[in-house]
Design a protein around this motif. Structure first.
Motif, short mmCIF file in Angstrom:
data_model
loop_
_atom_site.label_atom_id
_atom_site.label_comp_id
_atom_site.label_asym_id
_atom_site.label_seq_id
_atom_site.Cartn_x
_atom_site.Cartn_y
_atom_site.Cartn_z
N CYS A 84 24.17 -3.42 7.62
CA CYS A 84 23.76 -4.00 6.33
C CYS A 84 24.00 -5.51 6.34
O CYS A 84 25.00 -5.98 6.88
N GLY A 85 23.09 -6.25 5.72
CA GLY A 85 23.23 -7.70 5.65
C GLY A 85 23.58 -8.22 4.27
O GLY A 85 23.57 -9.42 4.04
N GLY A 86 23.90 -7.31 3.32
CA GLY A 86 24.12 -7.74 1.95
C GLY A 86 25.56 -8.03 1.60
O GLY A 86 26.46 -8.03 2.45
N PHE A 87 25.79 -8.30 0.30
CA PHE A 87 27.13 -8.60 -0.21
C PHE A 87 27.91 -7.31 -0.45
O PHE A 87 27.34 -6.30 -0.86
N HIS A 88 29.23 -7.38 -0.22
CA HIS A 88 30.07 -6.21 -0.44
C HIS A 88 31.45 -6.64 -0.90
O HIS A 88 31.88 -7.78 -0.68
N GLN B 44 18.39 -5.69 -2.28
CA GLN B 44 19.42 -6.34 -3.10
C GLN B 44 18.82 -7.42 -4.00
O GLN B 44 17.79 -8.00 -3.69
N LEU B 45 19.50 -7.69 -5.11
CA LEU B 45 19.14 -8.81 -5.97
C LEU B 45 19.49 -10.12 -5.28
O LEU B 45 20.39 -10.18 -4.44
N PRO C 106 18.12 -14.25 -0.75
CA PRO C 106 16.79 -13.95 -1.32
C PRO C 106 16.74 -12.62 -2.07
O PRO C 106 17.42 -11.66 -1.71
N ASP C 107 15.93 -12.57 -3.12
CA ASP C 107 15.70 -11.34 -3.86
C ASP C 107 14.93 -10.33 -3.01
O ASP C 107 13.99 -10.70 -2.28
N GLY C 108 15.32 -9.06 -3.11
CA GLY C 108 14.59 -8.00 -2.43
C GLY C 108 15.03 -7.75 -1.00
O GLY C 108 14.66 -6.73 -0.42
N LYS C 109 15.79 -8.65 -0.40
CA LYS C 109 16.21 -8.46 0.98
C LYS C 109 17.22 -7.31 1.04
O LYS C 109 18.27 -7.35 0.43
N GLY C 110 16.87 -6.26 1.77
CA GLY C 110 17.73 -5.09 1.86
C GLY C 110 17.87 -4.36 0.55
O GLY C 110 18.86 -3.65 0.33
N GLY D 123 18.48 -3.14 -9.44
CA GLY D 123 17.88 -3.77 -10.62
C GLY D 123 18.90 -4.61 -11.36
O GLY D 123 20.09 -4.63 -11.03
N GLU D 124 18.45 -5.30 -12.40
CA GLU D 124 19.34 -6.15 -13.18
C GLU D 124 20.29 -5.32 -14.05
O GLU D 124 21.38 -5.77 -14.37
N GLU D 125 19.89 -4.10 -14.44
CA GLU D 125 20.73 -3.26 -15.29
C GLU D 125 21.24 -2.01 -14.58
O GLU D 125 22.35 -1.56 -14.83
N SER D 126 20.41 -1.42 -13.73
CA SER D 126 20.82 -0.24 -12.97
C SER D 126 20.16 -0.30 -11.59
O SER D 126 19.26 -1.11 -11.36
N SER D 127 20.62 0.56 -10.70
CA SER D 127 20.08 0.59 -9.34
C SER D 127 19.65 2.00 -9.00
O SER D 127 20.04 2.97 -9.68
N THR D 128 18.84 2.13 -7.94
CA THR D 128 18.36 3.46 -7.55
C THR D 128 18.47 3.65 -6.05
O THR D 128 18.38 2.70 -5.27
N ILE D 129 18.65 4.91 -5.67
CA ILE D 129 18.49 5.32 -4.27
C ILE D 129 17.53 6.50 -4.26
O ILE D 129 17.57 7.34 -5.15
N ASP D 130 16.65 6.53 -3.27
CA ASP D 130 15.75 7.68 -3.08
C ASP D 130 16.31 8.51 -1.94
O ASP D 130 16.47 8.01 -0.81
N ILE D 131 16.63 9.76 -2.23
CA ILE D 131 17.20 10.63 -1.21
C ILE D 131 16.22 11.74 -0.85
O ILE D 131 15.40 12.14 -1.66
#
Length: 370
Positions: free
Chosen positions: A181-185, A31-32, A25-29, A106-114
């Motif tokens: 984490c539950g996402g792809f790696h 992630q796209l 699913p989109d948005g889970k963790g 995101g589809e082009e770039s990603s972000t982290i808030d620190i």
């Protein structure tokens, strides 16, 4: 096979619902989500709601079982970006003692808030250097399923959420980072290729949002930057090292010339305002001007007519100290069947007509009685 148990529409969108799905699913963790096909339909978006998986598809299908296909190229890119995020987050913690509070892909770039209100260029450089050193080290990325008690005894970068069940999925990147984490790696950090921070900004008072790209996205970003800078170098006939200085110099020159142009426009407007062409409409002196926008804007501020009409940037602007421009515009909108608005002293109407046609319409509008 995927079993579709229910279908529904939302506006023009079609959704196929299943209890279980191979599509992430989109948005889970942060992630796209996955894309691909379910039978003849393309999957456009995936969301998890109420214990069900809702697949947004490009055409209606029937309830039943279908073959599916997942876009593996997209999934590989997602894995690269997500593993890059783990490495960056660990690098920020080690270099700047700054914890990652949220992640969005995101589809082009990603972000982290620190949790740091200020980042220096030196910090960014040190974090990037460490992150890419880990990429080049080709560390194995392990996926471990452990119980919650064991997970809490591990050296996790971030504490486990209370919402997590008894079994916890852990992503371990060599001895560099360990996180739930539950996402792809990726399987090995070398698959990431490169991690590049492309921007950062202060958000929400005490946080900094860091934008990054990795893998093929980073290559595309570098290519775009090179094409743009090469074009600028050619246009400005300078080297890459001199590009910043040349652009700053041009900006200062443009600011100076803009101020000079504004002053000249005001002086010209003052010189011509008593000799502008005009027309008497409903007993009022109407002056009009069609020419340089700067002069028009100056005339709208200072004129000797009952009503000043200027054509500015494909719209007709009215200015008056004695007439109610809002009322005139309201009538003009009806006569011209055109959009417009404004207040008592100034208003405007958008219309693709000549000044003569507009003045004729103005005569009709000012001749209309309330």
């Amino acid at each position: 096979m995927i079993k579709i148990k229910r279908l529904y529409e939302e506006g023009k969108d079609f959704f196929a619902v299943s209890d279980e799905s191979p599509f992430y699913p989109d948005g889970k963790g942060g992630q796209l989500g996955d894309r691909g096909t379910i039978g003849p339909a393309r999957v456009l978006f995936v969301k998890e709601s109420g214990g069900e998986i809702h697949h947004k598809i490009d055409r209606p299908i029937e309830i039943g079982e279908y073959d599916f296909q997942i876009d593996l190229t997209r999934r590989e890119d997602i894995a690269v970006q997500h593993s890059a995020q783990h490495i960056l987050s660990a690098a920020f913690l080690k270099i700047a003692q700054a914890q990652t509070l949220s992640f969005h892909m995101g589809e082009e770039s990603s972000t982290i808030d620190i949790d740091s209100p200020i980042l220096t260029e030196r910090t960014i450089e040190d974090v990037e250097d460490l992150a890419n050193k880990i990429v080049r080290s080709h560390l194995n990325v392990e996926i471990l399923i452990v119980d919650k008690d064991e997970a809490e005894r591990m050296n996790l970068r971030k504490s486990i959420s209370e919402k997590v069940g008894q079994n916890v999925r852990i992503v371990k990147i060599g001895d560099f980072d360990t996180a739930a984490c539950g996402g792809f790696h990726v399987q090995n950090t070398g698959q990431i290729g490169i991690i590049k921070i492309i921007d950062w900004e202060k958000v929400k008072g005490t946080l900094t949002r860091v934008y990054f790209v990795a893998g093929a996205r980073a290559l595309k970003h570098f290519q775009k930057c090179i094409f743009v800078t090469k074009a600028l170098q050619k246009a400005l006939t300078c080297s890459l090292e001199d590009l910043g200085t040349r652009v700053e110099s041009l900006i200062e020159k443009v600011k100076f010339l803009s101020s000079q142009l504004e002053r000249l426009s005001q002086e010209h407007a003052e010189a011509i305002k008593n000799s502008l062409p005009g027309r008497e409409i409903s007993g009022y002196r109407v002056s009009f001007y069609e020419g340089f926008d700067g002069v028009a804007k100056a005339l709208l501020k200072s004129h000797n007519a009952d009503l000043m009409v200027c054509k500015v940037e494909e719209e007709f602007v009215l200015s008056s100290e004695t007439l109610d421009c809002a009322q005139i515009v309201s009538k003009l909108k009806l006569v011209l069947n055109a959009p417009g608005g404004g207040g008592k002293k100034r208003g405007s109407v958008k219309a693709n007509i000549s000044m003569e046609e507009f003045l004729n319409a103005l005569e009709k509008a000012m001749g209309v009685k309330e």
